[in-house]
Design a protein around this motif. Structure first.
Motif, PDB file in Angstrom:
ATOM      1  N   LEU A  18     -12.030 -24.218  61.228  1.00 19.15           N
ATOM      2  CA  LEU A  18     -10.733 -24.405  61.851  1.00 19.15           C
ATOM      3  C   LEU A  18     -10.613 -25.838  62.346  1.00 19.15           C
ATOM      4  CD1 LEU A  18     -10.249 -21.193  64.032  1.00 19.15           C
ATOM      5  CD2 LEU A  18      -9.350 -21.663  61.757  1.00 19.15           C
ATOM      6  N   HIS A  19      -9.530 -26.492  61.955  1.00 23.74           N
ATOM      7  CA  HIS A  19      -9.271 -27.848  62.417  1.00 23.74           C
ATOM      8  C   HIS A  19      -8.082 -27.836  63.368  1.00 23.74           C
ATOM      9  CE1 HIS A  19     -11.890 -29.966  59.537  1.00 23.74           C
ATOM     10  NE2 HIS A  19     -11.619 -28.941  58.752  1.00 23.74           N
ATOM     11  N   GLY A  20      -8.090 -28.759  64.285  1.00 21.67           N
ATOM     12  CA  GLY A  20      -6.940 -28.924  65.170  1.00 21.67           C
ATOM     13  C   GLY A  20      -5.924 -29.830  64.495  1.00 21.67           C
TER      14      GLY A  20
ATOM     15  N   THR B 285      -1.920 -33.875  59.637  1.00 22.54           N
ATOM     16  CA  THR B 285      -3.009 -34.741  60.085  1.00 22.54           C
ATOM     17  C   THR B 285      -3.815 -33.975  61.125  1.00 22.54           C
ATOM     18  OG1 THR B 285      -1.572 -36.651  59.771  1.00 22.54           O
ATOM     19  CG2 THR B 285      -3.596 -37.012  61.016  1.00 22.54           C
ATOM     20  N   THR B 286      -5.122 -33.906  60.882  1.00 22.56           N
ATOM     21  CA  THR B 286      -5.977 -33.184  61.817  1.00 22.56           C
ATOM     22  C   THR B 286      -6.544 -34.153  62.856  1.00 22.56           C
ATOM     23  OG1 THR B 286      -7.963 -33.550  60.500  1.00 22.56           O
ATOM     24  CG2 THR B 286      -6.673 -31.596  59.974  1.00 22.56           C
ATOM     25  N   HIS B 287      -7.109 -33.590  63.892  1.00 22.64           N
ATOM     26  CA  HIS B 287      -7.708 -34.432  64.927  1.00 22.64           C
ATOM     27  C   HIS B 287      -8.933 -35.186  64.415  1.00 22.64           C
ATOM     28  CE1 HIS B 287      -5.244 -33.624  68.428  1.00 22.64           C
ATOM     29  NE2 HIS B 287      -5.117 -32.396  67.983  1.00 22.64           N
ATOM     30  N   CYS B 288      -9.526 -34.699  63.322  1.00 22.97           N
ATOM     31  CA  CYS B 288     -10.651 -35.433  62.756  1.00 22.97           C
ATOM     32  C   CYS B 288     -10.163 -36.406  61.678  1.00 22.97           C
ATOM     33  CB  CYS B 288     -11.709 -34.470  62.215  1.00 22.97           C
ATOM     34  SG  CYS B 288     -11.101 -33.274  61.011  1.00 22.97           S
ATOM     35  N   SER B 289      -8.866 -36.726  61.746  1.00 27.94           N
ATOM     36  CA  SER B 289      -8.255 -37.783  60.933  1.00 27.94           C
ATOM     37  C   SER B 289      -8.211 -37.498  59.439  1.00 27.94           C
ATOM     38  CB  SER B 289      -8.956 -39.123  61.170  1.00 27.94           C
ATOM     39  OG  SER B 289      -8.849 -39.473  62.518  1.00 27.94           O
TER      40      SER B 289
ATOM     41  N   VAL C  43     -15.680 -23.736  63.811  1.00 29.38           N
ATOM     42  CA  VAL C  43     -14.667 -24.657  64.292  1.00 29.38           C
ATOM     43  C   VAL C  43     -15.156 -26.071  64.031  1.00 29.38           C
ATOM     44  CG1 VAL C  43     -13.430 -25.418  66.350  1.00 29.38           C
ATOM     45  CG2 VAL C  43     -13.943 -23.006  66.042  1.00 29.38           C
ATOM     46  N   CYS C  44     -14.282 -26.920  63.532  1.00 31.73           N
ATOM     47  CA  CYS C  44     -14.650 -28.298  63.229  1.00 31.73           C
ATOM     48  C   CYS C  44     -15.167 -29.002  64.487  1.00 31.73           C
ATOM     49  CB  CYS C  44     -13.432 -29.029  62.682  1.00 31.73           C
ATOM     50  SG  CYS C  44     -13.688 -30.799  62.519  1.00 31.73           S
ATOM     51  N   PRO C  45     -16.395 -29.505  64.435  1.00 28.98           N
ATOM     52  CA  PRO C  45     -16.949 -30.146  65.630  1.00 28.98           C
ATOM     53  C   PRO C  45     -16.225 -31.445  65.970  1.00 28.98           C
ATOM     54  CG  PRO C  45     -18.472 -30.339  63.784  1.00 28.98           C
ATOM     55  CD  PRO C  45     -17.336 -29.483  63.314  1.00 28.98           C
ATOM     56  N   ALA C  46     -15.675 -32.102  64.957  1.00 33.46           N
ATOM     57  CA  ALA C  46     -15.011 -33.383  65.204  1.00 33.46           C
ATOM     58  C   ALA C  46     -13.630 -33.201  65.831  1.00 33.46           C
ATOM     59  CB  ALA C  46     -14.897 -34.171  63.906  1.00 33.46           C
ATOM     60  N   CYS C  47     -12.996 -32.079  65.555  1.00 34.02           N
ATOM     61  CA  CYS C  47     -11.647 -31.863  66.080  1.00 34.02           C
ATOM     62  C   CYS C  47     -11.643 -31.514  67.566  1.00 34.02           C
ATOM     63  CB  CYS C  47     -10.937 -30.757  65.315  1.00 34.02           C
ATOM     64  SG  CYS C  47     -10.127 -31.346  63.821  1.00 34.02           S
ATOM     65  N   GLY C  48     -12.684 -30.850  68.012  1.00 38.93           N
ATOM     66  CA  GLY C  48     -12.769 -30.492  69.421  1.00 38.93           C
ATOM     67  C   GLY C  48     -11.596 -29.652  69.898  1.00 38.93           C
TER      68      GLY C  48
END
Ligand SMILES: [Zn+2]
Length: 114
Positions: free
Chosen positions: A39-41, A55-59, A84-89
């Protein structure tokens, strides 16, 4: 209409129609399930006709088609994800909001603008 994380309330159960418009849904929940099951934010969604640039929070930026039957739409409704994507937080409250969201065929909002 505030998503303020400072106010911790027990998650309210939300019901959406199964045939809810995909773009309205992701604009509302701001979560995107990747093909890898993460899951991405969503940071931004730009809708142009039947396509949207997400556009996701992990760019990551990508185009999606507005289909209720697409993989992403199904995965979102069925809550199929491995992590959950660790980069998106994605904050916990947002995941709880998603977890308390249910999809029903005959009950719930279709998110049409009134
Ligand atoms: Zn991400």
């Amino acid at each position: 209409m505030s998503d303020s994380p400072s106010k911790i309330k027990p998650p309210q159960r939300r019901f959406y129609r199964k045939r809810v418009d995909l773009f309205r849904l992701i604009d509302k929940i701001k979560i995107w399930p990747s093909r890898k099951g993460l899951l991405h934010g969503i940071k931004a969604i730009e809708i142009t006709g039947d396509q949207a640039r997400i556009t996701t929070h992990c760019s990551k930026t990508f185009m999606v088609n507005n289909s209720r039957n697409s993989r992403a739409a199904r995965w979102l409704r069925n809550k199929w994800f491995k992590g959950v994507c660790p980069a998106c937080g994605i904050p916990e409250w947002k995941l709880e909001k998603y977890a308390s969201t249910h999809f029903r065929r005959h009950h719930g909002s279709d998110l049409h603008v009134i």
